[in-house]
Every structure is written in C-alpha cells, then in structure tokens.
Design a protein around this motif. Structure first.
Motif, short mmCIF file in Angstrom:
data_model
loop_
_atom_site.label_atom_id
_atom_site.label_comp_id
_atom_site.label_asym_id
_atom_site.label_seq_id
_atom_site.Cartn_x
_atom_site.Cartn_y
_atom_site.Cartn_z
N ASN A 16 -1.47 28.25 2.51
CA ASN A 16 -2.02 28.68 3.80
C ASN A 16 -1.45 29.98 4.33
O ASN A 16 -1.96 30.53 5.31
CB ASN A 16 -1.78 27.58 4.84
CG ASN A 16 -2.38 26.25 4.43
OD1 ASN A 16 -3.57 26.03 4.54
ND2 ASN A 16 -1.54 25.35 3.95
N ASP A 33 -0.70 34.20 8.46
CA ASP A 33 -1.53 32.99 8.46
C ASP A 33 -2.93 33.39 8.01
O ASP A 33 -3.59 34.19 8.69
CB ASP A 33 -1.54 32.40 9.87
CG ASP A 33 -2.40 31.16 10.02
OD1 ASP A 33 -3.06 30.77 9.04
OD2 ASP A 33 -2.42 30.59 11.13
N GLY A 106 -5.54 15.72 10.85
CA GLY A 106 -4.20 16.26 10.65
C GLY A 106 -3.90 17.33 11.68
O GLY A 106 -4.14 17.15 12.87
N ALA A 107 -3.39 18.49 11.21
CA ALA A 107 -3.02 19.58 12.12
C ALA A 107 -4.21 20.43 12.54
O ALA A 107 -4.06 21.32 13.38
CB ALA A 107 -1.97 20.46 11.44
N HIS A 108 -5.39 20.16 11.99
CA HIS A 108 -6.56 20.97 12.31
C HIS A 108 -7.00 20.75 13.75
O HIS A 108 -6.98 19.63 14.26
CB HIS A 108 -7.71 20.66 11.35
CG HIS A 108 -7.42 21.02 9.93
ND1 HIS A 108 -8.21 21.88 9.21
CD2 HIS A 108 -6.42 20.66 9.09
CE1 HIS A 108 -7.71 22.02 7.99
NE2 HIS A 108 -6.62 21.28 7.90
N ASN A 109 -7.42 21.83 14.41
CA ASN A 109 -7.84 21.76 15.80
C ASN A 109 -9.12 20.95 15.94
O ASN A 109 -10.11 21.19 15.24
CB ASN A 109 -8.07 23.18 16.34
CG ASN A 109 -8.24 23.22 17.83
OD1 ASN A 109 -9.06 22.49 18.38
ND2 ASN A 109 -7.50 24.08 18.48
N SER A 250 2.73 26.03 4.53
CA SER A 250 2.36 26.48 5.86
C SER A 250 2.61 27.98 5.99
O SER A 250 3.48 28.53 5.29
CB SER A 250 3.20 25.72 6.90
OG SER A 250 3.15 26.36 8.16
N CYS A 263 -2.45 26.48 14.48
CA CYS A 263 -3.63 25.65 14.74
C CYS A 263 -3.71 25.27 16.22
O CYS A 263 -4.02 24.13 16.59
CB CYS A 263 -3.61 24.39 13.87
SG CYS A 263 -3.98 24.70 12.14
N GLN A 265 -1.52 24.66 18.36
CA GLN A 265 -0.57 23.68 18.86
C GLN A 265 0.85 24.20 18.69
O GLN A 265 1.12 25.06 17.84
CB GLN A 265 -0.71 22.34 18.12
CG GLN A 265 -0.37 22.38 16.65
CD GLN A 265 -0.40 21.00 16.01
OE1 GLN A 265 0.12 20.04 16.54
NE2 GLN A 265 -1.03 20.90 14.85
N VAL A 267 4.48 24.23 17.45
CA VAL A 267 5.14 23.74 16.25
C VAL A 267 6.58 24.24 16.25
O VAL A 267 6.84 25.41 16.57
CB VAL A 267 4.42 24.22 14.97
CG1 VAL A 267 5.15 23.76 13.73
CG2 VAL A 267 2.97 23.75 14.96
N THR A 279 8.45 21.64 9.41
CA THR A 279 7.83 21.84 10.71
C THR A 279 7.70 20.50 11.42
O THR A 279 7.53 19.46 10.79
CB THR A 279 6.44 22.47 10.58
OG1 THR A 279 5.60 21.62 9.78
CG2 THR A 279 6.52 23.85 9.93
N THR A 283 2.98 20.34 9.55
CA THR A 283 1.79 21.20 9.47
C THR A 283 1.81 21.98 8.17
O THR A 283 1.90 23.20 8.15
CB THR A 283 1.75 22.18 10.67
OG1 THR A 283 3.00 22.89 10.73
CG2 THR A 283 1.53 21.46 11.97
#
Length: 336
Positions: A16, A33, A106-109, A250, A263, A265, A267, A279, A283
């Motif tokens: 990622n 990112d 998961g960590a996805h918005n 990540s 994402c 949020q 972290v 993390t 994430t």
C-alpha cells in the motif's frame, strides 16, 4: 545453522505504500500512500526507490477504497509511473476495494465502500489505469458478485476474495465465476462471536479449493504461526505452488512512532507488548516483504524453498495472464 542466502527476487502483490525515512538530504520523513488524494508521480518514484532498497524487487501498487475521483486519479498516476524509466519494478496495480461488505471492511472508510456490483465504475477504473489494473479484491457477498466477477475476469483482471463474511454458496459461486485468489487469508474475514468465528466450511472452501491461490501475511501479527503452519501445509498438499506470501505493507511501514491519519482515521505507530512496531488499530503491516520473510523463516513452519517460491514463482503463476496481457512478465533468470 547455516545463514540463509538473501532471496534474489521478492515479488509483493499487496503493498500500500512506504514511509521514506529522514536522511542527510531530508529533515523530515515522508509517508507515501498509493491511495492518498495528493499522490504525485515524484512520490511514486521515491517510494519505488525506497522499496527496492528494502528488498522488494517487484510489486503491485495497492490502492484501498477511496472516493471515486481519488481512485481514478491515482490509477492514472501509477500507470504513468509504470511507463517511466524508473518504474520497471511496478508490475501493475491491485485495487483492494471498493467492492466490499461493510461489516468486514477492516480499515477501509465506510463511506467509500460499495456493497453492490458496479461494472460501469470498474470500467472507469480499468480505463484510468490504462489496462494496468491487474488484480482486484472483491467480497463474494456483495449484491451481484458472481456475474461481476465473471465480467472482470473476462477483462483479463485477476479477482481475489477478501473482506467478506460470505457463506459457502456465495464463495463457491464466486470461484466458479472466475475468482482465483484469496486475499490475506485468515485476516479481515468473519466478524462473528468467538463461538462461530472463522466458520470452518467457509474457510476450507476458500483455502482448499484447487482453483485458488492463497495469500498469507507472515508478519507474526495479522495471523498466527499456527495458522500458517496448518493452512500452508494443506494448500501445498492439495495444490502445490499455490501459496503466496505478501506484506500488506501500510504506507506507515517504517514510520517513526507517533500519530498519523490513514483511511480517514487516526492511527498510532508504536510498539506492542512484544516490542514489535505496528499500527494501532491494525492498518496493514509495518513490515515490508523482506522483513516478513525473515519473520517467516524464524517461525520454522515453512521450508526455505517454499518461502522462495512463495515470493517468486507462485505470485507470477497466479498473475501470469494479466502480466502477459500488458507485456510485463519479469525475467527471473538465475532463480534457484
């Protein structure tokens, strides 16, 4: 024990981004990112150079779920990077989302998740990537999953199953429709209470199906050594050459301890009870693939040849058709 020789090639299908550390030339670290709204061609160049330095010889730039305009823009940026003289290490693009189930995102918005098939959107994504979108992770429980998977596979894009809580029938329909991969096996699956977690029949239907390649994250945090030991053995007994090791690194991989935003949020990068950098919340992995390989070696649950195959031959076999479609199949001459 005799020291292991470095693996000459290391192919990561799930990466990622990366954090570029401070240096004599730069006073600040830089988080790159691949899903960020301000991703630039220069950032991709610097990230590619950093990843090669850290042992990743080839990779799929992985994008997580994001607003459509960001996704289309970044697909174009990465496609351009692949055409630059320095971009040969980038084999293609992996779209991890946005076609997921909300309850296993998961960590996805949550605002970027699409829980129903949208062929028109996928076509726009494919066009923005100039055909360099080679792999996508999809939940088999979204509305219209099976015909959607069939249509994507017909385009020459590999489909992997992930971020889902699908039942046995939905999984079988997705594989029959053309899904050939299992994304980060054992992680981001069932969110059921402990009594029913990991639903045995559903797990077996994904990992033991002879038509699927299985991707494991061997960072020692996402899944346990026991999970890898058992399921790698099962996969390789049923279908030799179908285990793949990935980092799911990540963009905060290598970042200094502190607070960040990923994402949409908050972290925190810090150390766990064992002193491992990671993390919070989880994430993606803090470790790049070369680090994961060393962790896997330390587990003593997979042979050295199987490790080498899992980061070279097996990922190339999984993506052979998409890679040949864009004439990007790498030459690994000299691989033992």
């Amino acid at each position: 024990m005799q020291a292991q020789q470095p693996t000459p090639y290391m192919i990561d299908l799930h990466l990622n981004g990366v954090t570029i550390p401070r240096s004599e030339q730069t006073s600040e670290q830089e988080v790159v990112d691949f899903s960020a709204p301000d991703l630039s061609l220069e950032q991709v160049r610097k990230a590619t150079a950093e990843l090669v330095t850290r042992g990743t010889t080839h990779f799929l730039a992985t994008m997580v779920s994001a607003p459509e305009e960001v996704t289309l823009r970044n697909l174009s940026v990465i496609a351009q990077a692949m055409e630059e003289s320095w971009g040969s290490s980038i084999l293609g693009i992996h779209a991890e989302g946005p076609f997921f189930s909300q309850d296993t995102r998961g960590a996805h918005n949550e605002h970027d998740i699409r829980d129903r098939a949208d062929k028109a959107l996928f076509n726009r994504m494919f066009e923005a990537s100039r055909g360099k979108l080679l792999l996508t992770t999809i939940s088999p429980s979204i509305d219209g999953a099976a015909p959607f998977i069939d249509a994507i596979a017909q385009m020459g894009v590999a489909v992997s199953l992930g971020h889902h809580n699908a039942d046995f029938r939905q999984i079988q329909e997705a594989i029959a429709a053309g899904a050939t991969g299992i994304t980060h096996a054992g992680n981001g699956w069932s969110k059921e209470p402990a009594m029913g977690a990991r639903k045995n029949l559903e797990v077996v239907s994904q990992l033991a199906d002879t038509r699927t390649y299985v991707m494991f994250i061997p960072d020692g945090i996402h899944i346990s050594p026991e999970f890898i030991a058992l399921w790698h053995r099962v996969v390789e007994a049923i279908k030799p050459g179908h285990s793949i090791f990935v980092s799911d690194a990540s963009p905060l991989s290598g970042a200094e301890e502190g607070n960040y935003v990923f994402c949409n949020q908050e972290v925190r990068v810090g150390r766990d009870a064992r002193g491992r950098s990671r993390t919070f919340p989880l994430t993606g992995s803090y470790d790049q693939l070369s680090d994961c390989v060393e962790i896997l070696r330390g587990m003593n649950v997979v042979s050295e040849q199987e490790i080498v195959d899992g980061v070279t031959r097996n990922p190339l076999a999984f993506l052979e058709a998409p890679l040949r479609r864009i004439d990007r199949f790498p030459d690994l001459s000299g691989l033992r």
